[in-house]
Design a protein around this motif. Structure first.
Motif, PDB file in Angstrom:
ATOM      1  N   GLY A   1       8.258 -17.316  -6.720  1.00  7.39           N
ATOM      2  CA  GLY A   1       8.279 -15.995  -7.297  1.00  7.39           C
ATOM      3  C   GLY A   1       6.942 -15.498  -7.813  1.00  7.39           C
ATOM      4  O   GLY A   1       6.861 -14.429  -8.398  1.00  7.39           O
ATOM      5  N   ARG A   2       5.882 -16.263  -7.591  1.00  6.23           N
ATOM      6  CA  ARG A   2       4.575 -15.846  -8.107  1.00  6.23           C
ATOM      7  C   ARG A   2       3.640 -15.321  -7.021  1.00  6.23           C
ATOM      8  O   ARG A   2       2.573 -14.821  -7.336  1.00  6.23           O
ATOM      9  N   GLY A   3       4.014 -15.431  -5.779  1.00  6.54           N
ATOM     10  CA  GLY A   3       3.119 -15.060  -4.678  1.00  6.54           C
ATOM     11  C   GLY A   3       2.635 -13.631  -4.736  1.00  6.54           C
ATOM     12  O   GLY A   3       1.438 -13.364  -4.637  1.00  6.54           O
ATOM     13  N   MET A   4       3.545 -12.675  -4.915  1.00  9.94           N
ATOM     14  CA  MET A   4       3.124 -11.284  -4.943  1.00  9.94           C
ATOM     15  C   MET A   4       2.403 -10.946  -6.242  1.00  9.94           C
ATOM     16  O   MET A   4       1.592 -10.024  -6.267  1.00  9.94           O
ATOM     17  N   LEU A   5       2.654 -11.696  -7.314  1.00  9.48           N
ATOM     18  CA  LEU A   5       1.860 -11.521  -8.539  1.00  9.48           C
ATOM     19  C   LEU A   5       0.398 -11.874  -8.262  1.00  9.48           C
ATOM     20  O   LEU A   5      -0.520 -11.193  -8.715  1.00  9.48           O
ATOM     21  N   LEU A   6       0.182 -12.967  -7.520  1.00  9.98           N
ATOM     22  CA  LEU A   6      -1.179 -13.350  -7.137  1.00  9.98           C
ATOM     23  C   LEU A   6      -1.826 -12.289  -6.268  1.00  9.98           C
ATOM     24  O   LEU A   6      -2.978 -11.914  -6.483  1.00  9.98           O
ATOM     25  N   VAL A   7      -1.083 -11.796  -5.279  1.00  8.36           N
ATOM     26  CA  VAL A   7      -1.622 -10.760  -4.394  1.00  8.36           C
ATOM     27  C   VAL A   7      -1.994  -9.527  -5.205  1.00  8.36           C
ATOM     28  O   VAL A   7      -3.086  -8.970  -5.054  1.00  8.36           O
ATOM     29  N   ALA A   8      -1.107  -9.095  -6.094  1.00 12.91           N
ATOM     30  CA  ALA A   8      -1.373  -7.908  -6.913  1.00 12.91           C
ATOM     31  C   ALA A   8      -2.585  -8.129  -7.826  1.00 12.91           C
ATOM     32  O   ALA A   8      -3.365  -7.206  -8.059  1.00 12.91           O
ATOM     33  N   ALA A   9      -2.753  -9.358  -8.331  1.00 10.48           N
ATOM     34  CA  ALA A   9      -3.880  -9.649  -9.219  1.00 10.48           C
ATOM     35  C   ALA A   9      -5.206  -9.731  -8.462  1.00 10.48           C
ATOM     36  O   ALA A   9      -6.245  -9.341  -8.987  1.00 10.48           O
ATOM     37  N   LEU A  10      -5.178 -10.230  -7.236  1.00  7.29           N
ATOM     38  CA  LEU A  10      -6.414 -10.460  -6.491  1.00  7.29           C
ATOM     39  C   LEU A  10      -6.849  -9.282  -5.630  1.00  7.29           C
ATOM     40  O   LEU A  10      -8.045  -9.063  -5.438  1.00  7.29           O
ATOM     41  N   ALA A  11      -5.905  -8.526  -5.084  1.00  6.82           N
ATOM     42  CA  ALA A  11      -6.231  -7.434  -4.166  1.00  6.82           C
ATOM     43  C   ALA A  11      -6.559  -6.158  -4.933  1.00  6.82           C
ATOM     44  O   ALA A  11      -6.066  -5.938  -6.039  1.00  6.82           O
ATOM     45  N   ASP A  12      -7.398  -5.328  -4.332  1.00  8.35           N
ATOM     46  CA  ASP A  12      -7.670  -4.021  -4.910  1.00  8.35           C
ATOM     47  C   ASP A  12      -6.528  -3.054  -4.623  1.00  8.35           C
ATOM     48  O   ASP A  12      -6.344  -2.091  -5.359  1.00  8.35           O
ATOM     49  N   ASP A  13      -5.796  -3.300  -3.563  1.00 11.02           N
ATOM     50  CA  ASP A  13      -4.669  -2.466  -3.188  1.00 11.02           C
ATOM     51  C   ASP A  13      -3.755  -3.292  -2.294  1.00 11.02           C
ATOM     52  O   ASP A  13      -4.223  -4.191  -1.589  1.00 11.02           O
ATOM     53  N   TRP A  14      -2.464  -3.017  -2.327  1.00  6.10           N
ATOM     54  CA  TRP A  14      -1.532  -3.703  -1.440  1.00  6.10           C
ATOM     55  C   TRP A  14      -0.289  -2.846  -1.276  1.00  6.10           C
ATOM     56  O   TRP A  14      -0.056  -1.914  -2.035  1.00  6.10           O
ATOM     57  N   GLY A  15       0.483  -3.142  -0.250  1.00  8.14           N
ATOM     58  CA  GLY A  15       1.699  -2.381  -0.028  1.00  8.14           C
ATOM     59  C   GLY A  15       2.531  -2.964   1.091  1.00  8.14           C
ATOM     60  O   GLY A  15       2.185  -3.982   1.689  1.00  8.14           O
ATOM     61  N   VAL A  16       3.625  -2.281   1.362  1.00  4.04           N
ATOM     62  CA  VAL A  16       4.562  -2.688   2.407  1.00  4.04           C
ATOM     63  C   VAL A  16       4.866  -1.454   3.236  1.00  4.04           C
ATOM     64  O   VAL A  16       5.054  -0.360   2.694  1.00  4.04           O
ATOM     65  N   SER A  17       4.918  -1.628   4.540  1.00  2.00           N
ATOM     66  CA  SER A  17       5.276  -0.520   5.414  1.00  2.00           C
ATOM     67  C   SER A  17       6.198  -1.020   6.517  1.00  2.00           C
ATOM     68  O   SER A  17       6.182  -2.208   6.850  1.00  2.00           O
ATOM     69  N   PRO A  18       7.015  -0.125   7.089  1.00  4.26           N
ATOM     70  CA  PRO A  18       7.873  -0.546   8.192  1.00  4.26           C
ATOM     71  C   PRO A  18       7.028  -0.936   9.403  1.00  4.26           C
ATOM     72  O   PRO A  18       5.945  -0.395   9.617  1.00  4.26           O
ATOM     73  N   ARG A  19       7.532  -1.871  10.155  1.00  5.98           N
ATOM     74  CA  ARG A  19       6.862  -2.280  11.391  1.00  5.98           C
ATOM     75  C   ARG A  19       7.008  -1.164  12.407  1.00  5.98           C
ATOM     76  O   ARG A  19       8.126  -0.698  12.658  1.00  5.98           O
ATOM     77  N   PRO A  20       5.916  -0.695  13.006  1.00  8.22           N
ATOM     78  CA  PRO A  20       6.014   0.406  13.958  1.00  8.22           C
ATOM     79  C   PRO A  20       6.738  -0.016  15.245  1.00  8.22           C
ATOM     80  O   PRO A  20       6.471  -1.072  15.792  1.00  8.22           O
ATOM     81  N   ALA A  21       7.675   0.798  15.675  1.00  9.25           N
ATOM     82  CA  ALA A  21       8.375   0.657  16.965  1.00  9.25           C
ATOM     83  C   ALA A  21       9.208  -0.612  17.109  1.00  9.25           C
ATOM     84  O   ALA A  21       9.534  -0.993  18.223  1.00  9.25           O
ATOM     85  N   ALA A  22       9.539  -1.267  16.010  1.00 13.71           N
ATOM     86  CA  ALA A  22      10.365  -2.471  16.085  1.00 13.71           C
ATOM     87  C   ALA A  22      10.893  -2.781  14.686  1.00 13.71           C
ATOM     88  O   ALA A  22      10.325  -2.340  13.698  1.00 13.71           O
ATOM     89  N   PRO A  23      11.972  -3.564  14.603  1.00 13.11           N
ATOM     90  CA  PRO A  23      12.453  -3.944  13.268  1.00 13.11           C
ATOM     91  C   PRO A  23      11.465  -4.872  12.584  1.00 13.11           C
ATOM     92  O   PRO A  23      10.795  -5.665  13.228  1.00 13.11           O
ATOM     93  N   GLY A  24      11.387  -4.759  11.281  1.00 10.43           N
ATOM     94  CA  GLY A  24      10.509  -5.634  10.516  1.00 10.43           C
ATOM     95  C   GLY A  24       9.665  -4.844   9.540  1.00 10.43           C
ATOM     96  O   GLY A  24       9.887  -3.664   9.296  1.00 10.43           O
ATOM     97  N   LYS A  25       8.662  -5.533   8.983  1.00 12.83           N
ATOM     98  CA  LYS A  25       7.799  -4.919   7.979  1.00 12.83           C
ATOM     99  C   LYS A  25       6.401  -5.516   8.069  1.00 12.83           C
ATOM    100  O   LYS A  25       6.206  -6.606   8.602  1.00 12.83           O
ATOM    101  N   THR A  26       5.455  -4.777   7.542  1.00 10.35           N
ATOM    102  CA  THR A  26       4.079  -5.251   7.403  1.00 10.35           C
ATOM    103  C   THR A  26       3.729  -5.220   5.930  1.00 10.35           C
ATOM    104  O   THR A  26       3.868  -4.188   5.275  1.00 10.35           O
ATOM    105  N   VAL A  27       3.310  -6.370   5.412  1.00  8.83           N
ATOM    106  CA  VAL A  27       2.815  -6.449   4.040  1.00  8.83           C
ATOM    107  C   VAL A  27       1.300  -6.566   4.165  1.00  8.83           C
ATOM    108  O   VAL A  27       0.796  -7.402   4.899  1.00  8.83           O
ATOM    109  N   TRP A  28       0.589  -5.689   3.482  1.00 16.50           N
ATOM    110  CA  TRP A  28      -0.864  -5.647   3.611  1.00 16.50           C
ATOM    111  C   TRP A  28      -1.528  -5.699   2.243  1.00 16.50           C
ATOM    112  O   TRP A  28      -0.928  -5.378   1.225  1.00 16.50           O
TER     113      TRP A  28
END
Length: 196
Positions: A118-145
């Motif tokens: 449960g700490r992974g996204m806390l680390l990402v939020a703390a280390l990255a300048d920006d982050w987000g989630v978007s739907p995968r284009p043209a197929a089911p799924g998601k992209t976390v960036w």
């Protein structure tokens, strides 16, 4: 999540792409480990050596995003996809999986101190300048960036607030776990990657 995701989930088109690394990996812990190592190698090749803060930060972010893709985005027989880009002094790491149902929360909450996950996204939020989630284009799924702004000499552009002491302990523990992978140390090589 610090900002809205572009509608296509990818970098805005007005930025000049300088470098790109893209690869598909098996949705297993081994695939996640390989993705992390290849991103670190690619950053080293691009002039951000292994011991620099840019390499270590992006490698840790990659580790968390790929581990989540394996743990929470795994669909049997489906791989995950990693894309690392450098554009106008902005590194962007994208991890795409085929599971649209399990999305990270928009603002990760602090995990219980005794919890093993449960700490992974806390680390990402703390280390990255920006982050987000978007739907995968043209197929089911998601992209976390996640994005990291850097100077040309490889140092972060933004001033980060120092994490709480418990977060520092967590970061150090996670970083030491990344360095202690089986087969990553010279003494492990003589045993075929197995510890005795």
């Amino acid at each position: 999540m610090k900002s809205a995701t572009p509608s296509n989930g990818h970098m805005p088109q007005h930025m000049a792409l300088e470098r790109e690394f893209t690869m598909r990996f098996t949705s297993t812990p081994r695939g996640a480990r390989l993705a992390r190592r290849l991103v670190s190698h690619r950053l080293n090749d691009w002039g951000h050596p292994y011991a620099t803060s840019v390499n270590e930060t992006l490698t840790l972010i990659t580790s968390e995003l790929t581990a989540n893709a394996v743990r929470h985005g795994h669909i049997p027989g489906r791989d995950f996809h990693v894309q690392l880009t450098l554009t106008d002094d902005i590194f962007r790491i994208e991890v795409t999986d085929t599971c649209a149902e399990k999305r990270p929360p928009a603002s990760p909450s602090a995990a219980d101190a005794l919890s093993e996950s449960g700490r992974g996204m806390l680390l990402v939020a703390a280390l990255a300048d920006d982050w987000g989630v978007s739907p995968r284009p043209a197929a089911p799924g998601k992209t976390v960036w996640a994005q990291l702004h850097v100077r040309t000499k490889g140092h972060p552009l933004t001033h980060r607030v120092a994490p709480e002491p418990t977060d520092v302990d967590l970061l150090l523990t996670t970083a030491s776990l990344l360095r202690d992978d089986v087969g990553s140390r010279p003494e492990d090589a003589s045993h075929g990657g197995r510890r005795q």
